[in-house]
Design a protein around this motif. Structure first.
Motif, PDB file in Angstrom:
ATOM      1  N   LEU A 166       0.830  -1.195   0.000  1.00 48.26           N
ATOM      2  CA  LEU A 166       0.000   0.000   0.000  1.00 48.26           C
ATOM      3  C   LEU A 166       0.869   1.251   0.000  1.00 48.26           C
ATOM      4  CD1 LEU A 166      -2.934  -0.761   2.475  1.00 48.26           C
ATOM      5  CD2 LEU A 166      -2.945  -0.851  -0.012  1.00 48.26           C
ATOM      6  N   ASP A 167       1.947   1.205   0.762  1.00 47.48           N
ATOM      7  CA  ASP A 167       2.851   2.352   0.818  1.00 47.48           C
ATOM      8  C   ASP A 167       3.465   2.612  -0.559  1.00 47.48           C
ATOM      9  OD1 ASP A 167       3.830   4.424   2.314  1.00 47.48           O
ATOM     10  OD2 ASP A 167       5.599   3.336   2.990  1.00 47.48           O
ATOM     11  N   GLU A 168       3.864   1.530  -1.237  1.00 51.07           N
ATOM     12  CA  GLU A 168       4.439   1.666  -2.569  1.00 51.07           C
ATOM     13  C   GLU A 168       3.403   2.171  -3.566  1.00 51.07           C
ATOM     14  OE1 GLU A 168       5.937  -2.188  -3.377  1.00 51.07           O
ATOM     15  OE2 GLU A 168       7.604  -2.042  -1.947  1.00 51.07           O
ATOM     16  N   ALA A 169       2.131   1.856  -3.314  1.00 51.09           N
ATOM     17  CA  ALA A 169       1.057   2.280  -4.218  1.00 51.09           C
ATOM     18  C   ALA A 169       0.689   3.737  -4.024  1.00 51.09           C
ATOM     19  CB  ALA A 169      -0.176   1.403  -4.003  1.00 51.09           C
ATOM     20  N   GLY A 170       1.248   4.372  -3.015  1.00 50.29           N
ATOM     21  CA  GLY A 170       0.972   5.783  -2.811  1.00 50.29           C
ATOM     22  C   GLY A 170       0.357   6.099  -1.477  1.00 50.29           C
ATOM     23  N   GLY A 171       0.136   5.103  -0.647  1.00 59.61           N
ATOM     24  CA  GLY A 171      -0.485   5.335   0.651  1.00 59.61           C
ATOM     25  C   GLY A 171       0.546   5.684   1.698  1.00 59.61           C
ATOM     26  N   GLY A 172       0.589   6.934   2.113  1.00 59.46           N
ATOM     27  CA  GLY A 172       1.521   7.332   3.157  1.00 59.46           C
ATOM     28  C   GLY A 172       1.029   6.820   4.496  1.00 59.46           C
ATOM     29  N   LEU A 173       1.403   5.603   4.831  1.00 51.42           N
ATOM     30  CA  LEU A 173       0.852   4.950   6.013  1.00 51.42           C
ATOM     31  C   LEU A 173       1.264   5.675   7.290  1.00 51.42           C
ATOM     32  CD1 LEU A 173       1.391   1.214   5.059  1.00 51.42           C
ATOM     33  CD2 LEU A 173      -0.680   2.564   4.876  1.00 51.42           C
ATOM     34  N   ARG A 174       0.291   5.971   8.132  1.00 51.49           N
ATOM     35  CA  ARG A 174       0.548   6.613   9.413  1.00 51.49           C
ATOM     36  C   ARG A 174      -0.073   5.731  10.481  1.00 51.49           C
ATOM     37  NH1 ARG A 174      -0.123  11.148   7.640  1.00 51.49           N
ATOM     38  NH2 ARG A 174      -2.361  11.302   7.909  1.00 51.49           N
ATOM     39  N   MET A 175       0.669   4.677  10.833  1.00 55.42           N
ATOM     40  CA  MET A 175       0.181   3.723  11.809  1.00 55.42           C
ATOM     41  C   MET A 175       0.944   3.897  13.118  1.00 55.42           C
ATOM     42  SD  MET A 175      -0.536   0.232   9.659  1.00 55.42           S
ATOM     43  CE  MET A 175      -1.754   0.223   8.341  1.00 55.42           C
ATOM     44  N   ILE A 176       0.215   3.823  14.217  1.00 57.50           N
ATOM     45  CA  ILE A 176       0.807   4.027  15.537  1.00 57.50           C
ATOM     46  C   ILE A 176       0.564   2.775  16.371  1.00 57.50           C
ATOM     47  CG2 ILE A 176       0.784   5.469  17.601  1.00 57.50           C
ATOM     48  CD1 ILE A 176      -0.433   7.694  15.879  1.00 57.50           C
ATOM     49  N   GLN A 177       1.653   2.214  16.893  1.00 57.25           N
ATOM     50  CA  GLN A 177       1.536   1.044  17.743  1.00 57.25           C
ATOM     51  C   GLN A 177       0.981   1.447  19.109  1.00 57.25           C
ATOM     52  OE1 GLN A 177       2.331  -2.062  16.607  1.00 57.25           O
ATOM     53  NE2 GLN A 177       2.872  -1.184  14.638  1.00 57.25           N
ATOM     54  N   VAL A 178      -0.095   0.815  19.540  1.00 58.51           N
ATOM     55  CA  VAL A 178      -0.711   1.166  20.822  1.00 58.51           C
ATOM     56  C   VAL A 178      -0.920  -0.077  21.693  1.00 58.51           C
ATOM     57  CG1 VAL A 178      -1.835   3.275  20.041  1.00 58.51           C
ATOM     58  CG2 VAL A 178      -2.995   1.085  19.729  1.00 58.51           C
ATOM     59  N   SER A 179       0.022  -1.012  21.612  1.00 57.44           N
ATOM     60  CA  SER A 179      -0.100  -2.203  22.448  1.00 57.44           C
ATOM     61  C   SER A 179      -0.075  -1.848  23.931  1.00 57.44           C
ATOM     62  CB  SER A 179       1.029  -3.194  22.119  1.00 57.44           C
ATOM     63  OG  SER A 179       0.916  -3.621  20.774  1.00 57.44           O
ATOM     64  N   GLU A 180       0.656  -0.781  24.260  1.00 56.75           N
ATOM     65  CA  GLU A 180       0.717  -0.301  25.638  1.00 56.75           C
ATOM     66  C   GLU A 180       0.319   1.172  25.676  1.00 56.75           C
ATOM     67  OE1 GLU A 180       1.223  -1.952  28.364  1.00 56.75           O
ATOM     68  OE2 GLU A 180       1.700  -3.874  27.418  1.00 56.75           O
ATOM     69  N   LEU A 181      -0.723   1.482  26.425  1.00 59.83           N
ATOM     70  CA  LEU A 181      -1.167   2.878  26.533  1.00 59.83           C
ATOM     71  C   LEU A 181      -0.436   3.556  27.678  1.00 59.83           C
ATOM     72  CD1 LEU A 181      -5.019   2.456  25.944  1.00 59.83           C
ATOM     73  CD2 LEU A 181      -3.258   3.164  24.311  1.00 59.83           C
ATOM     74  N   ASP A 182       0.878   3.760  27.503  1.00 61.06           N
ATOM     75  CA  ASP A 182       1.654   4.402  28.548  1.00 61.06           C
ATOM     76  C   ASP A 182       1.550   5.918  28.413  1.00 61.06           C
ATOM     77  OD1 ASP A 182       3.337   5.094  26.427  1.00 61.06           O
ATOM     78  OD2 ASP A 182       4.713   3.454  26.824  1.00 61.06           O
TER      79      ASP A 182
END
Length: 307
Positions: A166-182
């Motif tokens: 998806l990133d290569e297709a033009g999607g500027g991925l903005r994903m944030i890991q939230v496994s721990e809500l510190d």
């Protein structure tokens, strides 16, 4: 569902990276119609050798029928396989939308609370989605039109190869890991909201910490949903909305609705308040599953009795 090998995050991403990249390249250069037979063969392979996923889909479809109220009936022939095909179609749609082949003109938007007009104005809000349909359509179009800066909150680096495509297709991925809500994560999220950005999180994926869930009734049987969206809403003090996007023929139906202007709880009431909001979400998800029964893409045991 609590067993280590049954958790969705413990399942390896299926599909060789080179094959996925070749399929994506062919879809871009040759068009979907040319690539479709290859996609059908790939889907047939996963269908034939994914007994566990087949059982999970069949269990979902059985509950959907037993719960009643189906607006769009399941196909009589090979309904489980048809759900695999719907998933493949959604994957190709994700590539298409980032390349501009799907536009706002193809969307039918149901927005009774006027949420679209609130995007990009004032403090940010939370969008709770699901694995029903294709929310990538909404995210890509929002980014391309400049209407919204959307951050996707995820529990793990699942499906890393496809996300890279998806990133290569033009999607500027903005994903944030939230496994721990510190504290650091919460501060970052609060600052994003203050800048007018919105947060998107799935409400139907159980986190790695299995105890951070809440029991609900979903399609007539006991299941567990994550506490995360409702904990976040209370901690960040912002409105919570639901977002669904499903394919309807050659068009896409986008449904946006306000769930709450603000979820508040105290230490004493937190558990019950979160359970109440999770159940409301489960009820709305079930209603939308009845509208697009083949488009809920959870290929793992979801209900308590299926674990």
């Amino acid at each position: 569902m609590s067993a280590p090998d049954s958790h969705w995050a413990g399942q390896r991403e299926r599909g060789h990276p080179a094959l996925m990249r070749l399929t994506a390249w062919a879809a871009r250069r040759l068009g979907r119609r040319t690539v479709a037979p290859v996609v059908w063969l790939v889907v047939l392979y996963f269908y034939a050798f994914g007994a566990r996923a087949r059982r999970a889909i069949a269990a979902y479809q059985r509950r959907l029928v037993n719960a009643g109220g189906l607006v769009a009936p399941l196909p009589r022939a090979f309904p489980v396989y048809r759900q695999y095909l719907a998933f493949a179609t959604a994957m190709l749609d994700k590539l298409d939308v980032w390349q501009g082949r799907i536009t706002m003109a193809q969307l039918d938007i149901a927005d009774p609370d006027g949420l679209h007009g609130q995007m990009g104005h004032g403090r940010g809000q939370i969008l709770v989605g699901s694995h029903l349909g294709n929310l990538e359509i909404c995210r890509a179009l929002a980014e391309q039109t400049g209407a919204l800066r959307l951050n996707v909150l995820v529990h793990s680096k699942h499906a890393v190869h496809f996300n890279r495509l998806l990133d290569e297709a033009g999607g500027g991925l903005r994903m944030i890991q939230v496994s721990e809500l510190d504290a650091a994560v919460m501060l970052d999220l609060a600052q994003r909201l203050d800048r007018g950005e919105w947060l998107a999180i799935a409400g139907d994926r159980v986190p790695l910490q299995g105890d951070r869930t809440v029991p609900v009734q979903f399609l007539g049987d006991a299941a567990r949903l994550p506490q995360g969206p409702w904990l976040l809403a209370g901690l960040l003090g912002c409105p919570v909305n639901l977002l669904f996007c499903t394919r309807q023929g050659d068009r896409y139906r986008v449904s946006m609705e306000r769930l709450s202007d603000g979820i508040a709880w105290t230490r004493a009431t937190r558990q019950q308040r979160i359970a109440d909001w999770a159940q409301r979400y489960a009820d709305r998800l079930a209603a939308h599953c009845r509208l697009a029964p083949l488009q809920w893409f959870n290929f793992y045991p979801f209900w308590k009795d299926d674990a």
